[in-house]
Motif scaffolding. Structure first.
Motif, short mmCIF file in Angstrom:
data_model
loop_
_atom_site.label_atom_id
_atom_site.label_comp_id
_atom_site.label_asym_id
_atom_site.label_seq_id
_atom_site.Cartn_x
_atom_site.Cartn_y
_atom_site.Cartn_z
N ASN A 103 30.45 17.03 -8.82
CA ASN A 103 30.47 15.55 -8.39
C ASN A 103 31.75 15.21 -7.73
O ASN A 103 31.89 14.18 -6.94
CB ASN A 103 30.01 14.72 -9.66
CG ASN A 103 29.82 13.39 -9.44
OD1 ASN A 103 29.22 12.98 -8.54
ND2 ASN A 103 30.46 12.51 -10.33
N SER A 104 32.81 15.57 -8.57
CA SER A 104 34.33 14.94 -8.23
C SER A 104 34.62 15.69 -6.61
O SER A 104 35.08 14.78 -5.94
CB SER A 104 35.26 15.83 -9.04
OG SER A 104 35.31 15.21 -10.31
N LEU A 105 34.07 16.88 -6.38
CA LEU A 105 34.26 17.36 -4.99
C LEU A 105 33.36 16.42 -4.08
O LEU A 105 33.96 16.19 -2.84
CB LEU A 105 33.69 18.75 -4.89
CG LEU A 105 34.71 19.69 -5.43
CD1 LEU A 105 34.04 21.11 -5.67
CD2 LEU A 105 36.18 19.93 -4.94
N GLN A 106 32.38 16.14 -4.41
CA GLN A 106 31.47 15.05 -3.59
C GLN A 106 32.27 13.83 -3.37
O GLN A 106 32.11 13.15 -2.24
CB GLN A 106 30.26 15.00 -4.18
CG GLN A 106 29.22 16.22 -4.10
CD GLN A 106 27.91 16.08 -4.80
OE1 GLN A 106 27.60 15.05 -5.22
NE2 GLN A 106 27.18 17.07 -4.67
N LEU A 107 32.85 13.47 -4.08
CA LEU A 107 33.37 12.09 -4.44
C LEU A 107 34.42 12.31 -3.31
O LEU A 107 35.07 11.18 -2.76
CB LEU A 107 33.63 11.47 -5.89
CG LEU A 107 32.43 10.97 -6.50
CD1 LEU A 107 32.89 10.88 -8.10
CD2 LEU A 107 31.77 9.81 -5.96
N LEU A 108 35.56 13.20 -3.55
CA LEU A 108 36.66 13.25 -2.67
C LEU A 108 36.20 13.38 -1.32
O LEU A 108 36.89 13.04 -0.54
CB LEU A 108 37.34 14.64 -3.07
CG LEU A 108 38.23 14.67 -4.45
CD1 LEU A 108 38.77 16.02 -4.48
CD2 LEU A 108 39.36 14.00 -4.20
N ASP A 109 35.08 13.99 -0.89
CA ASP A 109 34.54 13.87 0.39
C ASP A 109 34.00 12.56 0.77
O ASP A 109 34.37 12.01 1.92
CB ASP A 109 33.61 14.84 0.58
CG ASP A 109 33.69 16.63 0.73
OD1 ASP A 109 35.16 16.87 0.68
OD2 ASP A 109 32.89 17.12 0.33
N LYS A 110 33.52 11.91 -0.19
CA LYS A 110 33.06 10.53 0.20
C LYS A 110 34.27 9.29 0.16
O LYS A 110 33.96 8.59 0.97
CB LYS A 110 31.93 10.18 -0.84
CG LYS A 110 31.33 8.91 -0.80
CD LYS A 110 30.29 8.57 -1.70
CE LYS A 110 29.62 7.18 -1.56
NZ LYS A 110 28.70 6.70 -2.90
N MET A 111 35.36 9.66 -0.52
CA MET A 111 36.39 8.88 -0.40
C MET A 111 37.04 8.73 1.09
O MET A 111 37.18 7.47 1.21
CB MET A 111 37.39 9.28 -1.40
CG MET A 111 37.13 9.02 -2.94
SD MET A 111 38.28 10.17 -4.11
CE MET A 111 39.85 10.04 -3.40
N GLY A 112 37.26 9.76 1.56
CA GLY A 112 37.73 9.80 3.03
C GLY A 112 36.87 10.07 3.89
O GLY A 112 35.77 10.81 3.75
N LYS A 113 37.06 9.91 5.21
CA LYS A 113 36.43 10.70 6.24
C LYS A 113 37.09 12.22 6.64
O LYS A 113 37.76 12.55 5.62
CB LYS A 113 36.54 9.89 7.58
CG LYS A 113 36.09 8.45 7.43
CD LYS A 113 36.42 7.76 8.65
CE LYS A 113 35.77 6.30 8.57
NZ LYS A 113 36.22 5.43 7.45
N LYS A 114 36.77 12.73 7.52
CA LYS A 114 37.16 13.96 7.89
C LYS A 114 38.91 14.15 7.84
O LYS A 114 39.64 13.02 7.99
CB LYS A 114 37.01 14.71 9.25
CG LYS A 114 35.43 15.00 9.19
CD LYS A 114 35.11 15.84 10.67
CE LYS A 114 33.91 16.56 10.31
NZ LYS A 114 33.67 17.60 11.41
#
Length: 184
Positions: free
Chosen positions: A36-47
């Motif tokens: 979940n944290s990895l998904q949230l890190l991706d969701k927090m910012g763009k590429k």
């Protein structure tokens, strides 16, 4: 012994049993939390921004802290890592330009995991004290590098993006260790 004393003993036994059951499921909960944290890190910012590639920094995570032979020492190291990540992601985020909801969920997930680890980890201070302190110092040095990097770059967008990428690698290492511990 009076009825009140018996009720208190019963509640303590029940609480201990419930805590024990939660601790038995800790590796599975950690894997879900990390995913979940990895998904949230991706969701927090763009590429990862192209302009930040030239500022790339190698912080060299001290992987040996996740390789002790004792499960408890690994759990203590993971708890320590989560504390540091929480600290890093709790300050000077104004220039990060991240999704605030995802960031808050990320922080809340870390906090919950820290609480759970603190409740479950048996802190055998005397048995693995020296190893724990050496690992704690290595982790502190690693996270201080990240913190200093952010300060040196005045918490600009690129420094946050590089730090976010580093936290992703850190969480992936923890995930690998947690999976390995489940197989043992």
């Amino acid at each position: 012994m009076n009825d009140f004393g018996l009720i208190l003993i019963g509640l303590m036994l029940c609480t201990t049993t419930i805590s024990s059951l939660q601790c038995n499921h800790l590796p599975l909960q950690q894997r879900k939390m990390i995913e979940n944290s990895l998904q949230l890190l991706d969701k927090m910012g763009k590429k990862f921004p192209q302009q930040c590639l030239r500022e790339k920094m190698s912080f060299r995570f001290p992987e040996q802290v996740l390789k002790p032979r004792q499960r408890e020492a690994v759990k203590m190291a993971i708890e320590e890592i989560f504390h540091h990540i929480f600290y890093i992601f709790s300050k000077n985020l104004t220039l990060a330009a991240w999704d605030g909801t995802a960031l808050e969920q990320f922080q809340n997930g870390l906090y919950q995991q820290i609480e759970q680890l603190e409740a479950c980890v048996i802190k055998k201070q005397t048995h693995c004290f020296r190893n724990k302190e050496v690992n704690r110092l290595k982790l502190k040095k690693y996270f201080q590098k990240i913190d200093c990097f952010l300060k040196d770059k005045e918490h600009n967008l690129c420094s946050w993006e590089i730090s976010r990428a580093e936290m992703r690698r850190c969480l992936q290492l923890i995930d690998k260790v947690v999976r390995r511990l489940n197989k043992v």
